[in-house]
Design a protein around this motif. Structure first.
Motif, PDB file in Angstrom:
ATOM      1  N   LEU A   1       8.860   8.843  -3.047  1.00  0.00           N
ATOM      2  CA  LEU A   1       8.290   7.645  -2.440  1.00  0.00           C
ATOM      3  C   LEU A   1       7.050   8.009  -1.639  1.00  0.00           C
ATOM      4  O   LEU A   1       6.479   7.177  -0.936  1.00  0.00           O
ATOM      5  N   GLY A   2       6.653   9.281  -1.721  1.00  0.00           N
ATOM      6  CA  GLY A   2       5.411   9.677  -1.073  1.00  0.00           C
ATOM      7  C   GLY A   2       5.569  10.219   0.337  1.00  0.00           C
ATOM      8  O   GLY A   2       4.613  10.247   1.093  1.00  0.00           O
ATOM      9  N   TYR A   3       6.801  10.636   0.703  1.00  0.00           N
ATOM     10  CA  TYR A   3       6.993  11.168   2.043  1.00  0.00           C
ATOM     11  C   TYR A   3       6.931  12.687   2.045  1.00  0.00           C
ATOM     12  O   TYR A   3       7.483  13.338   1.152  1.00  0.00           O
ATOM     13  N   ASP A   4       6.257  13.219   3.054  1.00  0.00           N
ATOM     14  CA  ASP A   4       6.249  14.656   3.258  1.00  0.00           C
ATOM     15  C   ASP A   4       7.542  15.009   3.995  1.00  0.00           C
ATOM     16  O   ASP A   4       7.623  14.941   5.223  1.00  0.00           O
ATOM     17  N   VAL A   5       8.563  15.349   3.208  1.00  0.00           N
ATOM     18  CA  VAL A   5       9.905  15.512   3.755  1.00  0.00           C
ATOM     19  C   VAL A   5       9.954  16.650   4.782  1.00  0.00           C
ATOM     20  O   VAL A   5      10.560  16.526   5.843  1.00  0.00           O
ATOM     21  N   HIS A   6       9.280  17.745   4.464  1.00  0.00           N
ATOM     22  CA  HIS A   6       9.293  18.900   5.361  1.00  0.00           C
ATOM     23  C   HIS A   6       8.731  18.516   6.727  1.00  0.00           C
ATOM     24  O   HIS A   6       9.264  18.873   7.777  1.00  0.00           O
ATOM     25  N   ARG A   7       7.639  17.758   6.704  1.00  0.00           N
ATOM     26  CA  ARG A   7       6.988  17.356   7.939  1.00  0.00           C
ATOM     27  C   ARG A   7       7.875  16.440   8.776  1.00  0.00           C
ATOM     28  O   ARG A   7       7.969  16.595   9.999  1.00  0.00           O
TER      29      ARG A   7
END
Lengths: 320, 249, 293
Positions: A206-212
């Motif tokens: 969905l376009g999320y920077d999960v790590h961040r």
């Protein structure tokens, strides 16, 4: 139109705070002392809940963030003799920086590896406090005198060791973190954390920077835990390495599981309940380790959602 | 030559898994505004190919260009931000969250990227719009995991739509849907295609024939043929490789 | 003593540590490899083995070897039984969910620790070595028993290797490790394999404990350090790699021994733990193992 639950959620949280303030006049001295300690420790639990409950990150190393606040504030007050507020701020900053570094490294791993890595970093922190015994006095610890725990705000002075002040300061810190957790849980960021816990791969697509996002959660959690540690040092005047031991990484896990992971009220309930269970049982037996162990096993076997998790599932769906 | 450059281009795109070459030196072009279907037998490398495009897996070699820019090295979430949305072959929603929250995650992603303050009203409006397009408005407060299977597929599409993508990749979207659901799905994709380019992997041939502007046939990790539905239907090689003797399309 | 002999002494001490560590880490690795369960209570099985060794050795009089042998046989059996019961009552009911089992084994850790404290007490108690031969080296005398520990551990590792690679039981275990569902379809009683592996892992820790009590005493808090060290060994060695486990145990044990002699043991542990955390962050498959499927 969807029903707006903001009103009742805020009312509930303010009511909890009002009850805690009212307890100042209701509780006898002994229990007021216990509750001051419990409130500070439940701030620690709320910090843990942010990563474990909401973001689904099982860490066994949060003692290091609590201890970073404890030592940051404690050492700053003890050696250079900083006053209370700078010491407190320094303690929180230590926890935030540590969480940033540890989070950046540990979040490269997931699941079991994440648990082991956080546990190891925390163990290194613990060993460090023992290694520099000349400064920290290891397990024996440092005792901060009452002069180091007095805030002067202009003309007024706040004596943090005095029971009433101590209780109110503890309630104050608790309220700030409690309301912050409520706001986070209901904000877009809270939704992101929960969604990462539920389906990390989908979030990435969905376009999320999960790590961040996880790193942000770690740093916030580190700040909360360090605030608890720094407050503990300044309110109770004791700074010892036992607070960095693995015991203190496991206790917040227990408190949060008992009260209900990913609920705002769970950490408070879990901490109060476990503290009093140990307090009461220690009248009959010294076997508090047994109480903790049995509680952990019974919880995962029969009550994995905890008290408020179950209440939310069965009755009050709007609980954040 | 067309005047505009294609929206999506792959050059020499290759992905190996151990000894198996799942995607084999694929050169592929997709002009903006088209509905393109990729068909082919199981194991032809269709899902691997689109997974390379959306960044779920990294290529062994080759290049991916989106809107003229090289996105080969970008992580998946950056590609989504540029406008590539992917809906999973196996339904991938957040089963424990409400339908609202599922779609809100897409909407807030878009609103955050747009910058500025995101208000609760914007969020609700975005969710309502996406749900209206897939006719799930009345189920907004349900727990997503409790939806019927067909509705879960639609929710998945709504999550993709709410991102307002420029390229929407649908991986076997009609799998497990009833005939009635398929009909309304075809109408939905046609509507989506007015604003976005659609890349569709599909086994159901009537759906492909009804929707696709052009069809790419994949076999053994590489395109075998490409053309309009009529051309593909007439292509003997495709008949041989894919449709077999039972050419009932 | 000059530097050379000092180093030799440190290396020998390190090898003794390695020997004990290898056995314990093997148990942890088997349980994780086959069951995907991180057994946080593994250190307490070690502690329980040591405490029981003291208990059994006090039951008999006469030559110390009699008590030691009795402990070597009975202590692992009792520990295995405890592990079997906890597996049946707790882990199986959790369906071996990774995170739930971590929490549950933490609970187990506390329970075993408290029971040891209540019934055994806070004292550290020694067990007499079965024999007291000193090997005279040119520079110093060295305990023959410690050399025996190294040999015994090596023998146990060989036996485990033989069982894993050359017997039907080993084949069944490896099949279950490789693919649980397929194993089940081939008629392997996965459920019983799990119970057996969990008990076996605990028994390996208990054997290590019985070997170690004549050197360092039995104490109710002795489980934590070896647990962390075994985690380290398993991680460095790579999961499911017997060779890796042995190599890593020697590496960790000897470097721990050498650094401890020349520097502070706390510093040694700090460095080792930090290095391993970094290995896990940047090379999760370990130094010797291959990437997991």
């Amino acid at each position: 139109m969807r029903t707006d639950t903001t009103g009742r959620v805020v009312a509930l949280h303010l009511a909890v705070i009002a009850v805690l303030v009212a307890l100042l006049w209701i509780l006898p001295d002994y229990h007021r002392g216990v509750m001051a300690r419990v409130l500070v420790l439940s701030v620690f639990a709320m910090g843990y809940n942010l990563t474990f409950g909401y973001a689904g990150l099982l860490s066994l190393g949060h003692a290091m963030f609590f201890a970073a606040g404890l030592y940051g504030a404690g050492l700053a007050a003890y050696y250079p003799g900083w006053s209370v507020l700078p010491s407190f701020a320094f303690g929180i900053a230590c926890g935030g920086v540590l969480a940033l570094v540890v989070g950046f490294l540990a979040l490269r791993t997931t699941g079991v590896a994440f648990m082991i890595v956080t546990m190891m970093f925390s163990q290194v922190f613990y060993l460090t406090t023992l290694y520099y015994t000349t400064w920290t006095r290891g397990e024996e610890g440092l005792v901060l005198g009452t002069d180091l725990r007095t805030v002067s705000l202009g003309a007024a002075t706040l004596e943090l060791w005095e029971p009433t002040t101590r209780y109110l300061v503890a309630v104050g810190l608790f309220s700030v973190v409690f309301l912050a957790t409520m706001a986070i849980a209901r904000a877009p960021f809270g939704r992101i954390l929960i969604a990462i816990r539920e389906n990390e791969e989908r979030m990435r697509m969905l376009g999320y920077d999960v790590h961040r996002a996880k790193l942000k959660a770690m740093v916030l959690s580190g700040l909360f835990c360090a605030a608890a540690g720094a407050a503990y040092a300044l309110l109770f005047g004791y700074v010892g390495s036992s607070f960095a031991s693995i015991q203190y990484s496991i206790l917040p896990l227990l408190w949060v599981l008992l009260g209900g992971a990913a609920t705002t009220l769970g950490p408070l309930f879990g901490t109060v309940f476990m503290f009093y269970v140990v307090d009461v049982t220690s009248g009959y037996t010294s076997a508090w380790l047994l109480v903790v162990g049995v509680a952990l096993i019974l919880l995962v076997l029969f009550f994995p959602k905890g008290v408020f998790g179950t209440i939310r599932e069965r009755w009050l769906k709007w609980l954040p | 030559m067309a005047a505009v450059s294609p929206l999506l281009v792959t050059r020499d795109l290759t992905r190996r898994f151990g000894g198996l070459t799942a995607v084999d030196h694929v050169d592929f072009e997709l002009p903006a505004g088209e509905i393109r279907a990729i068909i082919g037998p199981n194991g032809a490398g269709k899902t691997t190919f689109v997974s390379l495009v959306c960044g779920r897996i990294q290529p062994s070699s080759g290049q991916i260009l989106f809107d003229g820019a090289d996105i080969t090295g970008l992580p998946a979430h950056e590609r989504v931000k540029r406008g590539i949305a992917y809906t999973f072959q196996i339904t991938s929603i957040f089963p424990n969250l409400t339908v609202f929250d599922n779609v809100a995650l897409s909407v807030q992603r878009r609103l955050i990227d747009k910058g500025g303050r995101m208000t609760a009203r914007d969020l609700e409006a975005g969710v309502a719009e996406a749900l209206a397009r897939v006719h799930l408005t009345d189920r907004v407060d349900m727990t997503a995991g409790k939806l019927a299977y067909g509705h879960q597929r639609l929710l998945e599409v709504a999550m993709g739509l709410a991102l307002k993508p420029r390229l929407l990749i649908l991986d076997e979207p009609t799998q497990g849907l009833s005939d009635a659901e398929i009909d309304s799905f075809i109408a939905l994709v046609r509507e989506i295609a007015r604003e976005a380019t659609v890349l569709l992997i599909e086994h159901n041939m009537p759906v492909v024939m009804a929707l696709a502007d052009r069809i790419t046939v994949m076999s053994n990790g590489a395109p075998l043929a490409e053309g309009t539905p009529a051309e593909i239907r007439a292509n003997a090689e495709v008949q041989q490789a894919y449709l077999g003797s039972t050419a009932d399309v | 003593m000059s530097f050379g002999p000092h180093l030799l002494l440190a290396t020998l001490e390190g090898l003794v540590t390695s020997a004990v560590l290898a056995l314990m880490a093997l148990g942890l690795s088997l349980v994780f490899g086959v069951m995907r369960v991180v057994n946080v209570a593994h250190g307490e099985f070690f502690m329980l083995g040591a405490v029981l060794a003291w208990f059994f050795s006090t039951l008999v009089t006469g030559h110390p070897a009699i008590g030691f042998l009795l402990a070597l046989v009975l202590s692992p059996l009792v520990v295995g039984a405890v592990a079997l019961v906890s597996e049946r009552l707790v882990l199986r009911r959790l369906n071996y969910d990774p995170e739930a089992t971590i929490v549950a084994t933490i609970g187990l850790l506390y329970i075993i620790q408290q029971l040891a404290l209540t019934f055994y007490g806070p004292e550290a108690r020694p067990v007499q070595a079965p024999f007291s031969i000193r090997i005279a080296l040119p520079w110093f005398g060295y305990s023959g028993y410690k050399l025996f520990v190294i040999a015994a551990s090596a023998a146990m590792m060989l036996a485990t290797w033989f069982v894993l690679t050359r017997t039907r039981a080993g084949l069944v275990m490896r099949a279950t490790q490789y693919d649980r569902e397929t194993a089940q379809n081939f008629g392997i009683p996965v459920d019983r394999v799990y119970a057996g592996v969990f008990a076996l892992g605990a028994m390996l820790a208990a054997v290590a404990a019985v070997l170690v009590v004549p050197i360092s005493q039995a104490h109710y808090l002795m489980g934590l350090d070896p647990l962390l060290l075994s985690f380290i060994v398993v991680i460095i060695g790579g999961l499911g790699s017997l060779r890796g486990t042995v190599l890593a145990a020697v590496l960790i044990g000897v470097s721990d021994g050498v650094i401890s002699v020349f520097f502070s043991p706390t510093l040694a542990k700090m460095i080792a733990t930090l290095v391993v955390a970094m290995v896990l962050v940047f090379r999760p498959q370990g130094l010797f193992g291959t990437a997991p499927r």
